[in-house]
Scaffold this motif. Structure first.
Motif, PDB file in Angstrom:
ATOM      1  N   ARG A 271       0.861  -1.184   0.000  1.00  0.00           N
ATOM      2  CA  ARG A 271       0.000   0.000   0.000  1.00  0.00           C
ATOM      3  C   ARG A 271       0.895   1.231   0.000  1.00  0.00           C
ATOM      4  NH1 ARG A 271      -3.291  -0.953   5.252  1.00  0.00           N
ATOM      5  NH2 ARG A 271      -1.273  -1.708   5.846  1.00  0.00           N
ATOM      6  N   SER A 272       0.510   2.196  -0.695  1.00  0.00           N
ATOM      7  CA  SER A 272       1.357   3.386  -0.736  1.00  0.00           C
ATOM      8  C   SER A 272       0.796   4.456   0.168  1.00  0.00           C
ATOM      9  CB  SER A 272       1.512   3.909  -2.157  1.00  0.00           C
ATOM     10  OG  SER A 272       0.246   4.261  -2.664  1.00  0.00           O
ATOM     11  N   ALA A 273       1.685   5.185   0.719  1.00  0.00           N
ATOM     12  CA  ALA A 273       1.318   6.324   1.547  1.00  0.00           C
ATOM     13  C   ALA A 273       1.739   7.588   0.803  1.00  0.00           C
ATOM     14  CB  ALA A 273       2.011   6.226   2.905  1.00  0.00           C
ATOM     15  N   LEU A 274       1.606   8.715   1.408  1.00  0.00           N
ATOM     16  CA  LEU A 274       1.946   9.960   0.706  1.00  0.00           C
ATOM     17  C   LEU A 274       3.416  10.007   0.312  1.00  0.00           C
ATOM     18  CD1 LEU A 274      -0.073  12.571   2.784  1.00  0.00           C
ATOM     19  CD2 LEU A 274      -0.572  11.701   0.497  1.00  0.00           C
ATOM     20  N   ASN A 275       4.305   9.555   1.201  1.00  0.00           N
ATOM     21  CA  ASN A 275       5.739   9.641   0.919  1.00  0.00           C
ATOM     22  C   ASN A 275       6.378   8.271   0.802  1.00  0.00           C
ATOM     23  OD1 ASN A 275       5.801  12.462   0.968  1.00  0.00           O
ATOM     24  ND2 ASN A 275       5.929  12.491   3.211  1.00  0.00           N
ATOM     25  N   GLY A 276       5.721   7.240   0.282  1.00  0.00           N
ATOM     26  CA  GLY A 276       6.313   5.931   0.130  1.00  0.00           C
ATOM     27  C   GLY A 276       5.336   4.837   0.505  1.00  0.00           C
ATOM     28  N   PHE A 277       5.873   3.712   1.068  1.00  0.00           N
ATOM     29  CA  PHE A 277       5.054   2.554   1.414  1.00  0.00           C
ATOM     30  C   PHE A 277       4.748   2.547   2.903  1.00  0.00           C
ATOM     31  CE2 PHE A 277       7.652   1.209  -2.236  1.00  0.00           C
ATOM     32  CZ  PHE A 277       6.634   1.007  -3.150  1.00  0.00           C
ATOM     33  N   HIS A 278       3.699   1.784   3.251  1.00  0.00           N
ATOM     34  CA  HIS A 278       3.403   1.632   4.683  1.00  0.00           C
ATOM     35  C   HIS A 278       4.514   0.798   5.319  1.00  0.00           C
ATOM     36  CE1 HIS A 278      -0.576   3.353   5.157  1.00  0.00           C
ATOM     37  NE2 HIS A 278      -0.905   2.853   3.958  1.00  0.00           N
ATOM     38  N   ARG A 279       5.018   1.272   6.399  1.00  0.00           N
ATOM     39  CA  ARG A 279       6.137   0.610   7.081  1.00  0.00           C
ATOM     40  C   ARG A 279       5.765  -0.799   7.531  1.00  0.00           C
ATOM     41  NH1 ARG A 279       8.683   0.216  12.251  1.00  0.00           N
ATOM     42  NH2 ARG A 279      10.922   0.493  12.045  1.00  0.00           N
ATOM     43  N   ALA A 280       4.573  -1.005   8.093  1.00  0.00           N
ATOM     44  CA  ALA A 280       4.147  -2.317   8.590  1.00  0.00           C
ATOM     45  C   ALA A 280       4.124  -3.339   7.462  1.00  0.00           C
ATOM     46  CB  ALA A 280       2.774  -2.209   9.250  1.00  0.00           C
ATOM     47  N   ASP A 281       3.682  -2.952   6.246  1.00  0.00           N
ATOM     48  CA  ASP A 281       3.654  -3.877   5.113  1.00  0.00           C
ATOM     49  C   ASP A 281       5.059  -4.342   4.762  1.00  0.00           C
ATOM     50  OD1 ASP A 281       0.939  -3.609   4.944  1.00  0.00           O
ATOM     51  OD2 ASP A 281       0.979  -2.160   3.278  1.00  0.00           O
ATOM     52  N   VAL A 282       5.996  -3.401   4.751  1.00  0.00           N
ATOM     53  CA  VAL A 282       7.378  -3.727   4.393  1.00  0.00           C
ATOM     54  C   VAL A 282       8.008  -4.633   5.444  1.00  0.00           C
ATOM     55  CG1 VAL A 282       9.676  -2.759   3.950  1.00  0.00           C
ATOM     56  CG2 VAL A 282       7.641  -1.609   3.039  1.00  0.00           C
ATOM     57  N   VAL A 283       7.775  -4.329   6.730  1.00  0.00           N
ATOM     58  CA  VAL A 283       8.340  -5.132   7.811  1.00  0.00           C
ATOM     59  C   VAL A 283       7.771  -6.552   7.764  1.00  0.00           C
ATOM     60  CG1 VAL A 283       8.406  -5.408  10.326  1.00  0.00           C
ATOM     61  CG2 VAL A 283       8.880  -3.179   9.296  1.00  0.00           C
ATOM     62  N   ASN A 284       6.459  -6.684   7.566  1.00  0.00           N
ATOM     63  CA  ASN A 284       5.827  -8.016   7.475  1.00  0.00           C
ATOM     64  C   ASN A 284       6.391  -8.807   6.305  1.00  0.00           C
ATOM     65  OD1 ASN A 284       4.251  -7.578   9.720  1.00  0.00           O
ATOM     66  ND2 ASN A 284       2.493  -6.839   8.544  1.00  0.00           N
ATOM     67  N   TYR A 285       6.613  -8.138   5.181  1.00  0.00           N
ATOM     68  CA  TYR A 285       7.149  -8.801   3.997  1.00  0.00           C
ATOM     69  C   TYR A 285       8.570  -9.301   4.260  1.00  0.00           C
ATOM     70  CZ  TYR A 285       8.596  -9.564  -0.828  1.00  0.00           C
ATOM     71  OH  TYR A 285       9.071 -10.121  -1.984  1.00  0.00           O
ATOM     72  N   ILE A 286       9.370  -8.475   4.898  1.00  0.00           N
ATOM     73  CA  ILE A 286      10.754  -8.865   5.204  1.00  0.00           C
ATOM     74  C   ILE A 286      10.760 -10.037   6.179  1.00  0.00           C
ATOM     75  CG2 ILE A 286      12.879  -8.103   6.335  1.00  0.00           C
ATOM     76  CD1 ILE A 286      12.352  -5.315   5.121  1.00  0.00           C
ATOM     77  N   GLU A 287       9.885 -10.004   7.191  1.00  0.00           N
ATOM     78  CA  GLU A 287       9.805 -11.125   8.144  1.00  0.00           C
ATOM     79  C   GLU A 287       9.374 -12.417   7.459  1.00  0.00           C
ATOM     80  OE1 GLU A 287       7.290 -10.023  11.399  1.00  0.00           O
ATOM     81  OE2 GLU A 287       8.760  -8.616  12.213  1.00  0.00           O
ATOM     82  N   MET A 288       8.413 -12.323   6.525  1.00  0.00           N
ATOM     83  CA  MET A 288       7.974 -13.516   5.800  1.00  0.00           C
ATOM     84  C   MET A 288       9.127 -14.100   4.983  1.00  0.00           C
ATOM     85  SD  MET A 288       5.648 -14.194   2.502  1.00  0.00           S
ATOM     86  CE  MET A 288       6.619 -13.012   1.721  1.00  0.00           C
ATOM     87  N   LEU A 289       9.880 -13.219   4.288  1.00  0.00           N
ATOM     88  CA  LEU A 289      11.027 -13.690   3.512  1.00  0.00           C
ATOM     89  C   LEU A 289      12.082 -14.315   4.421  1.00  0.00           C
ATOM     90  CD1 LEU A 289      11.566 -10.838   0.885  1.00  0.00           C
ATOM     91  CD2 LEU A 289      10.618 -13.120   0.500  1.00  0.00           C
ATOM     92  N   ASN A 290      12.326 -13.700   5.578  1.00  0.00           N
ATOM     93  CA  ASN A 290      13.320 -14.203   6.529  1.00  0.00           C
ATOM     94  C   ASN A 290      12.904 -15.584   7.051  1.00  0.00           C
ATOM     95  OD1 ASN A 290      15.630 -14.140   8.128  1.00  0.00           O
ATOM     96  ND2 ASN A 290      14.484 -13.331   9.872  1.00  0.00           N
ATOM     97  N   ASN A 291      11.626 -15.743   7.408  1.00  0.00           N
ATOM     98  CA  ASN A 291      11.141 -17.045   7.904  1.00  0.00           C
ATOM     99  C   ASN A 291      11.265 -18.125   6.841  1.00  0.00           C
ATOM    100  OD1 ASN A 291      10.547 -15.994  10.410  1.00  0.00           O
ATOM    101  ND2 ASN A 291       8.398 -15.592   9.916  1.00  0.00           N
ATOM    102  N   ARG A 292      10.909 -17.799   5.602  1.00  0.00           N
ATOM    103  CA  ARG A 292      11.009 -18.766   4.514  1.00  0.00           C
ATOM    104  C   ARG A 292      12.467 -19.163   4.303  1.00  0.00           C
ATOM    105  NH1 ARG A 292       8.514 -16.686  -0.565  1.00  0.00           N
ATOM    106  NH2 ARG A 292       6.591 -17.263   0.479  1.00  0.00           N
ATOM    107  N   HIS A 293      13.344 -18.172   4.334  1.00  0.00           N
ATOM    108  CA  HIS A 293      14.778 -18.441   4.165  1.00  0.00           C
ATOM    109  C   HIS A 293      15.302 -19.349   5.281  1.00  0.00           C
ATOM    110  CE1 HIS A 293      19.012 -17.833   3.338  1.00  0.00           C
ATOM    111  NE2 HIS A 293      19.186 -17.439   4.589  1.00  0.00           N
TER     112      HIS A 293
END
Length: 153
Positions: A8-30
């Protein structure tokens, strides 16, 4: 393979929670994939060790097989050991029976002493009861005699 993730985009970039959740999902899969690969590596190393040990055993000369004389001597040792164990068991049973006989004799002697003491105590109690009755009669007789001696009005 990384799935398409839409942030989801916000006024100045992406929502921080979305990015953090995505990174955690990638880390868990790895981490899961890494653990699976480690398990496979350990299994492969164990198999290599088994094969190396089997190869070493095949290259070593076979151990000397026991001869009939060795087996006969082992059988004789086993018989001797069994015979000694039976003799020890008999000795222990004999000693236990002696101890039990001694304890039984002592218990009977103590029982006899207790019976004698109980009879003596019963005799003493009966004498005490008779003494109390006799004393009571003496007091009654004395009281009657005193009452008879008092002057009558």
């Amino acid at each position: 393979m990384v799935p398409n993730q839409t942030f989801r985009s916000a006024l100045n970039g992406f929502h921080r929670a979305d990015v953090v959740n995505y990174i955690e999902m990638l880390n868990n899969r790895h981490m899961t994939e890494l653990e699976q690969l480690r398990n496979q590596l350990e299994a492969a190393q164990a198999r290599v060790q088994e094969l190396e040990a089997a190869q070493e055993n095949r290259e070593q000369p076979q151990e000397k097989l026991p001869t009939p004389l060795d087996e006969l001597e082992a059988y004789r040792r086993a018989e001797r050991t069994e015979r000694q164990a039976q003799e020890r068991a008999k000795l222990i049973c004999t000693q236990a029976n002696e101890v039990l006989g001694d304890v039984t004799a002592r218990a009977e002697a103590v029982s006899t002493q207790i019976e004698e003491l109980a009879e003596a105590l019963a005799d003493q109690l009966e004498k005490y009861r008779q003494t109390v009755l006799s004393t009571k009669d003496t007091f009654r007789t004395s009281a009657e005699a005193l009452a008879a001696m008092q002057p009558k009005d």
